[in-house]
Design a protein around this motif. Structure first.
Motif, PDB file in Angstrom:
ATOM      1  N   ARG A   1       0.803  -1.212   0.000  1.00  0.00           N
ATOM      2  CA  ARG A   1       0.000   0.000   0.000  1.00  0.00           C
ATOM      3  C   ARG A   1       0.848   1.279   0.000  1.00  0.00           C
ATOM      4  N   ARG A   2       2.183   1.104  -0.087  1.00  0.00           N
ATOM      5  CA  ARG A   2       3.114   2.243  -0.095  1.00  0.00           C
ATOM      6  C   ARG A   2       2.958   3.110   1.152  1.00  0.00           C
ATOM      7  N   MET A   3       2.810   2.430   2.267  1.00  0.00           N
ATOM      8  CA  MET A   3       2.693   3.118   3.557  1.00  0.00           C
ATOM      9  C   MET A   3       3.970   2.856   4.350  1.00  0.00           C
ATOM     10  N   LYS A   4       4.158   3.644   5.408  1.00  0.00           N
ATOM     11  CA  LYS A   4       5.227   3.337   6.351  1.00  0.00           C
ATOM     12  C   LYS A   4       4.665   2.319   7.333  1.00  0.00           C
ATOM     13  N   GLN A   5       5.448   1.267   7.606  1.00  0.00           N
ATOM     14  CA  GLN A   5       4.963   0.216   8.498  1.00  0.00           C
ATOM     15  C   GLN A   5       4.600   0.780   9.870  1.00  0.00           C
ATOM     16  N   GLU A   6       5.332   1.836  10.301  1.00  0.00           N
ATOM     17  CA  GLU A   6       5.076   2.411  11.635  1.00  0.00           C
ATOM     18  C   GLU A   6       3.644   2.925  11.774  1.00  0.00           C
ATOM     19  N   GLU A   7       3.027   3.326  10.664  1.00  0.00           N
ATOM     20  CA  GLU A   7       1.637   3.806  10.739  1.00  0.00           C
ATOM     21  C   GLU A   7       0.729   2.721  11.283  1.00  0.00           C
ATOM     22  N   LEU A   8       1.057   1.460  10.942  1.00  0.00           N
ATOM     23  CA  LEU A   8       0.239   0.337  11.389  1.00  0.00           C
ATOM     24  C   LEU A   8       0.712  -0.184  12.747  1.00  0.00           C
ATOM     25  N   THR A   9       2.032  -0.255  12.939  1.00  0.00           N
ATOM     26  CA  THR A   9       2.531  -0.782  14.219  1.00  0.00           C
ATOM     27  C   THR A   9       2.232   0.187  15.369  1.00  0.00           C
ATOM     28  N   ASP A  10       2.187   1.483  15.099  1.00  0.00           N
ATOM     29  CA  ASP A  10       1.799   2.450  16.139  1.00  0.00           C
ATOM     30  C   ASP A  10       0.393   2.145  16.642  1.00  0.00           C
ATOM     31  N   LEU A  11      -0.483   1.854  15.692  1.00  0.00           N
ATOM     32  CA  LEU A  11      -1.864   1.551  16.046  1.00  0.00           C
ATOM     33  C   LEU A  11      -1.926   0.264  16.868  1.00  0.00           C
ATOM     34  N   LEU A  12      -1.110  -0.703  16.467  1.00  0.00           N
ATOM     35  CA  LEU A  12      -1.025  -1.968  17.194  1.00  0.00           C
ATOM     36  C   LEU A  12      -0.479  -1.728  18.604  1.00  0.00           C
ATOM     37  N   ASP A  13       0.515  -0.840  18.719  1.00  0.00           N
ATOM     38  CA  ASP A  13       1.059  -0.469  20.040  1.00  0.00           C
ATOM     39  C   ASP A  13      -0.048   0.072  20.941  1.00  0.00           C
TER      40      ASP A  13
END
Length: 609
Positions: A479-491
């Motif tokens: 999706r051409r996103m930064k992985q941190e955008e998703l892992t932050d949410l998981l955090d």
């Protein structure tokens, strides 16, 4: 009504172009309404020859009302860019409101197109909303920037997919005789470029053009505006390049910065007094924005005099931060400050969660300027819940299908046909593929292990033991996103589970939070006095006696997506907008850690520390 010297100069500007640099709290609405009155009463301009353009319907309505207080002349046109340009199209093509494609219809067309894509290109169903939102923004950008489709590189999907979706979308709604909001600009530009007679008629109609919030203008709007203003060029623009915060919508601060190159004869007037904020707030905000290289340098004077210094606080964690916020708010309420004069501002919509939850806990009324998101409704949260339910409540087919290939296990949907999934049935289906049997055994073992863990430990195991983070890494790449955008949410989801010993307790809390959130949504409509929760974008144009800027940490603001110098400058402008909402007191909080990881204060705070 006292009018400053700078305001008087702007109001009484004669013919020709002018640029009014109007910082926060400098009285720009007064200047526009008084100038409109001045043109009619002193310069004897016909009201019908004056056009006042704003960016929102609400701003146009307010401007019209403020004008009628000082001048009762009828005939001045107040409107948004879209309303004014659609009016031009109406006269040329006899369009009606029935020709306007609603946002809902736009999403519907794109949703159908997404679902028709080949399976390997189709987006995950639960991510469809995000994907649609990104597509809509990109289609808008292509039109407003007048970018050739062949030269546009999509941020949300492969180029060939984006081009295919764009072309199909255009074909469908054009075939229906419909215009979306961006088409109103594109078609007006094409019409006025090709039909000089029609252009000349509108130039005669609108001899004097005044534009509010000019820093938010995009390229296409500016090109049309320049055409309409010719040949007299009575173009009076009011704005603040330091408050240009909508690049993601196509706004270009460079247009305002280059205005005097396009119009060398333009008079430049700085409204150099801030009537809103006390001196410490103005000084601090100017220190922050002064670090931007591409801007008009401004000396702003305070009118209200000294006041409380900016309260800059480092807190241990978000938990401490939200508790300290409540303590400060309670103190202010005790001093007689009403709820409605207090605002809590954050970088993104998702940043509202911990603070909304804390305010609910202490029964403090609040309202959200933007939609209040429920993190537990995000598709990542639903994946986590699916794993936890499968581990504790049996193998429900729907939830099994949701996560069976997160991470990739290469299990096929056709291997599952019963409402309750059985690992034995799966083994029978894949009995000739030993490598698949290993995967099935591993999944069964993982679920047994999860069933004995606390929610926090279980999420940790899903992330690292099962490999869910690897799935998110692949997903982010596609999706051409930064992985941190998703892992932050998981955090954030994992952090919220920490206080609970069992999943039942955690799920009960989530259900209670959901109900309270719904109650709050109902309360907003009824409660007259409430604390405002808003994103920095959503706070623009507002003012409060007391403002709290929260989570001012590196990676939050500037956002980790801000890679280019232009992005960093926009993020700094965003912080400046937030700071200048404060009339009497400004608090800025940052944390030492976020979700158990060390955090740094925002680089923008260095000038204040």
């Amino acid at each position: 009504m006292q009018i400053s010297d700078a305001q008087s100069r702007a109001i009484a500007h004669g013919a020709g172009p002018a640029m009014v640099l109007a910082g926060p709290g400098s009285g720009k609405t007064l200047v526009i309404t008084q100038r409109t009155r001045y043109l009619i009463e002193e310069c004897h301009v016909k009201p019908q020859e004056i056009l006042v353009i704003t960016f929102t319907k609400a701003a146009a309505r307010e401007m019209r009302q403020r004008f009628y207080v000082v001048c009762q002349s009828a005939g001045v046109t107040f409107g948004t860019f879209h309303a004014v340009f659609f009016n031009i199209l109406k006269y040329a093509y006899h369009f009606t409101s029935a020709n306007i494609l609603t946002e809902e219809s736009k999403y519907q067309i794109l949703r159908q197109l997404l679902r028709k894509l080949p399976a390997e290109l189709r987006t995950e169903a639960q991510d469809e909303r995000e994907m649609l939102s990104d597509l809509v923004a990109e289609i808008s950008l292509v039109k407003n920037e007048q970018i050739s489709l062949a030269n546009y590189y999509s941020r949300s999907c492969p180029e060939d997919v984006f081009r295919q979706l764009y072309q199909q979308y255009e074909e469908i709604h054009r075939a229906q005789g419909m215009l979306d909001f961006d088409d109103m600009l594109v078609c007006t530009y094409e019409l006025l470029s090709e039909r000089k007679d029609i252009l000349a008629a509108w130039q005669r109609r609108f001899r004097y053009i005044l534009v509010d919030e000019f820093q938010d203008i995009n390229l296409l709007q500016y090109r049309i505006l320049r055409m309409l203003a010719e040949p007299e060029n009575n173009l009076f623009i009011v704005g603040d390049d330091d408050q240009s915060i909508y690049r993601f919508r196509g706004a270009k601060p460079e247009i305002m910065l280059n205005f005097t190159k396009d119009y060398p004869e333009a008079e430049t007037i700085l409204l150099d007094q801030n009537f809103r904020s006390v001196a410490p707030v103005i000084r601090g905000a100017l220190k922050v924005i002064g670090e931007n290289e591409h801007r008009y340098s401004k000396q702003i004077r305070d009118v209200r005099g000294e006041g409380q210094e900016i309260d800059l606080q480092e807190l241990e964690s978000q938990e401490h931060e939200s508790l300290y916020l409540v303590k400060c708010i309670q103190k202010s309420l005790g001093e007689g400050i009403p709820y409605s004069e207090i605002a809590v501002l954050f970088r993104t919509n998702r940043g509202a969660g911990p603070f909304a939850e804390r305010l609910m806990e202490f029964n403090l009324p609040f309202e959200m300027r933007d939609a209040l998101p429920n993190i537990y409704e995000h598709w990542i949260a639903r994946d986590i819940f699916a794993y936890l339910h499968l581990a504790r409540e049996g193998l429900d087919r729907t939830e099994f299908l949701q996560v069976m290939n997160r991470p990739k296990r290469y299990l096929g949907r056709n291997s599952i046909d019963a409402k309750q999934v059985s690992f034995e049935t799966l083994r029978t289906y894949y009995e000739d593929k030993e490598w698949m049997l290993d995967r099935i055994d591993r999944m069964e073992t993982d679920l047994k292990l999860l069933s004995r863990m606390t929610p926090y430990a279980a999420i940790n195991y899903i992330r690292r033991g099962i490999g869910y983070e690897e799935y998110l890494a692949e997903y982010a790449k596609s999706r051409r996103m930064k992985q941190e955008e998703l892992t932050d949410l998981l955090d954030e989801i994992q952090q919220s589970a920490k206080p609970y010993k069992t999943c039942e307790e955690w799920f009960a809390h989530i259900e209670e939070y959901k109900e309270k959130l719904e109650e709050k949504r109902q309360d907003y409509r009824q409660h007259g006095d409430a604390i405002t929760l808003a994103t920095l974008h959503g706070s623009k144009g507002l003012e409060f006696r007391e403002v709290f800027l929260v989570d001012i940490n590196e990676g939050v603001i500037p956002h980790r997506k801000a890679a280019l110098e232009a992005d960093l400058e926009e993020e700094r402008r965003l912080l400046y907008v937030g700071m200048t909402r404060a009339k009497d007191r400004l608090h800025i909080f940052y944390t030492r850690q976020r979700y158990g990881k060390l955090a740094e204060p925002s680089q923008f705070l260095e000038v204040l520390l």
